[in-house]
Scaffold this motif. Structure first.
Motif, PDB file in Angstrom:
ATOM      1  N   SER A   1       0.780  -1.289   0.087  1.00  0.00           N
ATOM      2  CA  SER A   1       0.207   0.076  -0.013  1.00  0.00           C
ATOM      3  C   SER A   1       0.691   1.374  -0.088  1.00  0.00           C
ATOM      4  CB  SER A   1      -0.808  -0.014   1.301  1.00  0.00           C
ATOM      5  OG  SER A   1      -0.167   0.060   2.450  1.00  0.00           O
ATOM      6  N   GLY A   2       1.934   1.344   0.462  1.00  0.00           N
ATOM      7  CA  GLY A   2       2.899   2.324   0.935  1.00  0.00           C
ATOM      8  C   GLY A   2       2.751   3.166   1.847  1.00  0.00           C
ATOM      9  N   LEU A   3       1.746   2.441   2.733  1.00  0.00           N
ATOM     10  CA  LEU A   3       1.579   3.197   4.064  1.00  0.00           C
ATOM     11  C   LEU A   3       1.812   2.141   5.082  1.00  0.00           C
ATOM     12  CD1 LEU A   3      -1.956   4.939   3.016  1.00  0.00           C
ATOM     13  CD2 LEU A   3       0.475   6.011   3.162  1.00  0.00           C
ATOM     14  N   ALA A   4       2.414   2.660   6.176  1.00  0.00           N
ATOM     15  CA  ALA A   4       2.872   1.462   7.202  1.00  0.00           C
ATOM     16  C   ALA A   4       1.840   0.766   8.052  1.00  0.00           C
ATOM     17  CB  ALA A   4       3.825   2.156   8.187  1.00  0.00           C
ATOM     18  N   ASP A   5       0.479   1.493   8.145  1.00  0.00           N
ATOM     19  CA  ASP A   5      -0.564   0.844   8.909  1.00  0.00           C
ATOM     20  C   ASP A   5      -1.426   0.287   8.186  1.00  0.00           C
ATOM     21  OD1 ASP A   5      -1.323   3.304   7.926  1.00  0.00           O
ATOM     22  OD2 ASP A   5      -2.550   4.054   9.568  1.00  0.00           O
ATOM     23  N   ILE A   6      -1.515   0.429   6.820  1.00  0.00           N
ATOM     24  CA  ILE A   6      -2.311  -0.336   5.831  1.00  0.00           C
ATOM     25  C   ILE A   6      -1.542  -1.592   5.017  1.00  0.00           C
ATOM     26  CG2 ILE A   6      -3.829  -0.203   3.967  1.00  0.00           C
ATOM     27  CD1 ILE A   6      -4.034   2.621   4.706  1.00  0.00           C
ATOM     28  N   VAL A   7      -1.913  -2.854   5.609  1.00  0.00           N
ATOM     29  CA  VAL A   7      -1.348  -3.928   5.330  1.00  0.00           C
ATOM     30  C   VAL A   7      -2.349  -4.834   4.473  1.00  0.00           C
ATOM     31  CG1 VAL A   7       0.205  -3.881   7.210  1.00  0.00           C
ATOM     32  CG2 VAL A   7      -2.113  -5.296   7.295  1.00  0.00           C
ATOM     33  N   ASP A   8      -3.691  -4.905   4.462  1.00  0.00           N
ATOM     34  CA  ASP A   8      -4.663  -5.449   3.840  1.00  0.00           C
ATOM     35  C   ASP A   8      -5.822  -4.834   3.441  1.00  0.00           C
ATOM     36  OD1 ASP A   8      -5.659  -5.460   6.189  1.00  0.00           O
ATOM     37  OD2 ASP A   8      -5.273  -7.616   6.691  1.00  0.00           O
ATOM     38  N   GLY A   9      -6.859  -5.607   3.036  1.00  0.00           N
ATOM     39  CA  GLY A   9      -8.175  -4.618   2.886  1.00  0.00           C
ATOM     40  C   GLY A   9      -8.879  -4.429   3.984  1.00  0.00           C
ATOM     41  N   MET A  10      -8.669  -5.139   5.172  1.00  0.00           N
ATOM     42  CA  MET A  10      -9.601  -4.815   6.305  1.00  0.00           C
ATOM     43  C   MET A  10      -8.909  -3.558   6.993  1.00  0.00           C
ATOM     44  SD  MET A  10     -12.010  -6.078   8.154  1.00  0.00           S
ATOM     45  CE  MET A  10     -12.358  -4.395   8.784  1.00  0.00           C
ATOM     46  N   THR A  11      -7.538  -3.442   6.816  1.00  0.00           N
ATOM     47  CA  THR A  11      -6.997  -2.170   7.420  1.00  0.00           C
ATOM     48  C   THR A  11      -7.264  -0.993   6.554  1.00  0.00           C
ATOM     49  OG1 THR A  11      -4.766  -2.790   6.592  1.00  0.00           O
ATOM     50  CG2 THR A  11      -5.154  -3.196   9.035  1.00  0.00           C
ATOM     51  N   MET A  12      -7.311  -1.134   5.194  1.00  0.00           N
ATOM     52  CA  MET A  12      -7.452  -0.132   4.412  1.00  0.00           C
ATOM     53  C   MET A  12      -8.929   0.343   4.633  1.00  0.00           C
ATOM     54  SD  MET A  12      -6.598   1.637   1.494  1.00  0.00           S
ATOM     55  CE  MET A  12      -6.989   2.888   2.388  1.00  0.00           C
ATOM     56  N   LEU A  13     -10.063  -0.579   4.930  1.00  0.00           N
ATOM     57  CA  LEU A  13     -11.424  -0.118   5.164  1.00  0.00           C
ATOM     58  C   LEU A  13     -11.432   0.647   6.353  1.00  0.00           C
ATOM     59  CD1 LEU A  13     -14.283  -0.338   4.210  1.00  0.00           C
ATOM     60  CD2 LEU A  13     -14.722  -2.203   5.506  1.00  0.00           C
ATOM     61  N   ASP A  14     -10.823   0.018   7.439  1.00  0.00           N
ATOM     62  CA  ASP A  14     -10.653   0.891   8.648  1.00  0.00           C
ATOM     63  C   ASP A  14     -10.109   2.258   8.436  1.00  0.00           C
ATOM     64  OD1 ASP A  14     -11.444  -1.196  10.432  1.00  0.00           O
ATOM     65  OD2 ASP A  14      -9.675  -2.006  10.543  1.00  0.00           O
ATOM     66  N   SER A  15      -9.238   2.249   7.657  1.00  0.00           N
ATOM     67  CA  SER A  15      -8.563   3.836   7.478  1.00  0.00           C
ATOM     68  C   SER A  15      -9.614   4.763   6.794  1.00  0.00           C
ATOM     69  CB  SER A  15      -7.328   3.930   6.633  1.00  0.00           C
ATOM     70  OG  SER A  15      -6.894   4.915   6.195  1.00  0.00           O
ATOM     71  N   LEU A  16     -10.365   4.054   5.770  1.00  0.00           N
ATOM     72  CA  LEU A  16     -11.297   4.888   5.125  1.00  0.00           C
ATOM     73  C   LEU A  16     -12.342   5.274   6.336  1.00  0.00           C
ATOM     74  CD1 LEU A  16     -11.652   2.956   1.779  1.00  0.00           C
ATOM     75  CD2 LEU A  16     -10.611   5.218   2.035  1.00  0.00           C
ATOM     76  N   ALA A  17     -13.005   4.426   6.980  1.00  0.00           N
ATOM     77  CA  ALA A  17     -13.948   4.831   7.847  1.00  0.00           C
ATOM     78  C   ALA A  17     -13.602   5.979   8.955  1.00  0.00           C
ATOM     79  CB  ALA A  17     -14.503   3.429   8.842  1.00  0.00           C
ATOM     80  N   ALA A  18     -12.210   5.837   9.227  1.00  0.00           N
ATOM     81  CA  ALA A  18     -11.561   6.794  10.039  1.00  0.00           C
ATOM     82  C   ALA A  18     -11.714   8.243   9.422  1.00  0.00           C
ATOM     83  CB  ALA A  18     -10.198   6.399  10.633  1.00  0.00           C
ATOM     84  N   GLN A  19     -11.686   8.199   8.333  1.00  0.00           N
ATOM     85  CA  GLN A  19     -11.698   9.729   7.580  1.00  0.00           C
ATOM     86  C   GLN A  19     -12.896  10.156   7.403  1.00  0.00           C
ATOM     87  OE1 GLN A  19      -8.881   9.467   4.006  1.00  0.00           O
ATOM     88  NE2 GLN A  19      -8.129   7.620   4.928  1.00  0.00           N
TER      89      GLN A  19
END
Length: 335
Positions: free
Chosen positions: A102-120
């Protein structure tokens, strides 16, 4: 002339007559019936695979217990759940392939990507819903589609390692096995919740995903497809070879050389192979999206790719294409 001795019964193939196969068939039949009881339409996939067994799977997907018992009583077919007829939207949270980051340290898969989107998004929550763990370690979050809104498939347009399956798509059902590993229910929720408004907005407006170090390189796009051309039946390897060639040509294109039209044509050809049961639609859309990004498409808006991909894929799905073989070597029987 050789005459076969018909005095003794012809033995069944050993692999279709084992206790393990009978047990798997019973499990899959029970799972298919449960989906139907909950108002979802199912169709058979190839045994141990994700490709449809029926060419017109969306039209033939069924909730009829008799059809389901007759179909899954024959063989341990994997289960396809048709999202359109079932009024479902499935969020496919994938795990990355080799070299895909992903290029982002805390985004390692689709689940963490979705968590990141929700947080925004203020007030956004990932509503508990029917969740299926996939053999690769990913998840399917299965939601009910909002009434009166048509939602279509997407491939990484809302975020890295996130696809959606809706009208025109399907997901693999609980109990199905790929490479001996089963799709399993995760958690205790067994009924889909209504798709949250914030997710509906993300899917239908297809915002540009977070930056991940720039567009993929042409060499990386082709390399990820190389293994596919060595797997499956002769027809499947042929189909994967076509997808690889289409992606290679698309990824090599430069601005002002008709990239959008080339993507539409590639999606159309891939759609024909998906309709024939030789390609997985989600896999085809993912690779075509990456090839389009490698060519520079989608720099202004990720929806540019999604719209063209959807148009070509939909057209191709209506005209299945199969490998042409010499008459002497043609094999009979259903796929």
């Amino acid at each position: 002339m050789r005459v076969r001795d018909v005095s003794a019964p012809v033995p069944h193939r050993r692999e279709n007559n084992t206790a393990a196969t009978r047990a798997l068939r019973t499990t899959l039949l029970a799972s298919a019936l449960k989906y139907a009881e909950r108002g979802m339409y199912v169709h058979p996939l190839l045994v141990g695979a994700k490709e449809p067994r029926w060419l017109d799977w969306e039209a033939r997907a069924t909730r009829d217990p008799e059809v389901i018992e007759r179909t899954w009583g024959r063989a341990p077919f994997n289960i396809g759940v048709a999202c359109g007829p079932s009024a479902l939207v499935a969020i496919d949270l994938d795990v990355p392939h080799d070299g895909d980051v992903s290029g982002l340290a805390d985004i390692v898969d689709g689940m963490t990507m979705l968590d990141s989107l929700a947080a925004q998004i203020p007030g956004a929550q990932i509503t508990p819903t029917l969740t299926v763990r996939t053999p690769s370690g990913g998840r399917h979050l299965v939601y009910r589609a909002p009434a009166g809104v048509e939602v279509r498939n997407t491939a990484r347009t809302i975020g890295w390692c996130i696809d959606t399956r809706a009208a025109g798509g399907y997901i693999v059902g609980i109990g199905s096995q790929v490479d001996g590993v089963a799709y399993e229910l995760e958690g205790s929720v067994t009924d889909p919740a209504v798709l949250p408004e914030w997710l509906l907005t993300l899917i239908t407006t297809a915002p540009e995903p977070p930056k991940s170090g720039g567009a993929p390189r042409r060499a990386d796009v082709v390399a990820r497809l190389r293994d596919l051309t060595r797997q499956g039946t002769r027809e499947e390897r042929w189909a994967h070879g076509i997808l690889r060639s289409e992606c290679d040509e698309l990824a090599a294109m430069k601005p002002d050389t008709g990239r959008n039209n080339r993507l539409n044509l590639a999606a159309y050809r891939a759609g024909q192979l998906v309709a024939a049961g030789l390609l997985d639609q989600a896999v085809a859309e993912e690779h075509l999206t990456e090839a389009a990004q490698a060519s520079g498409l989608g720099e202004k808006s990720a929806f540019e790719i999604e719209k063209t991909l959807r148009s070509g894929m939909t057209a191709g799905l209506s005209r299945p294409r199969r490998m042409t073989m010499a008459p002497a070597r043609r094999m009979g029987g259903a796929a």
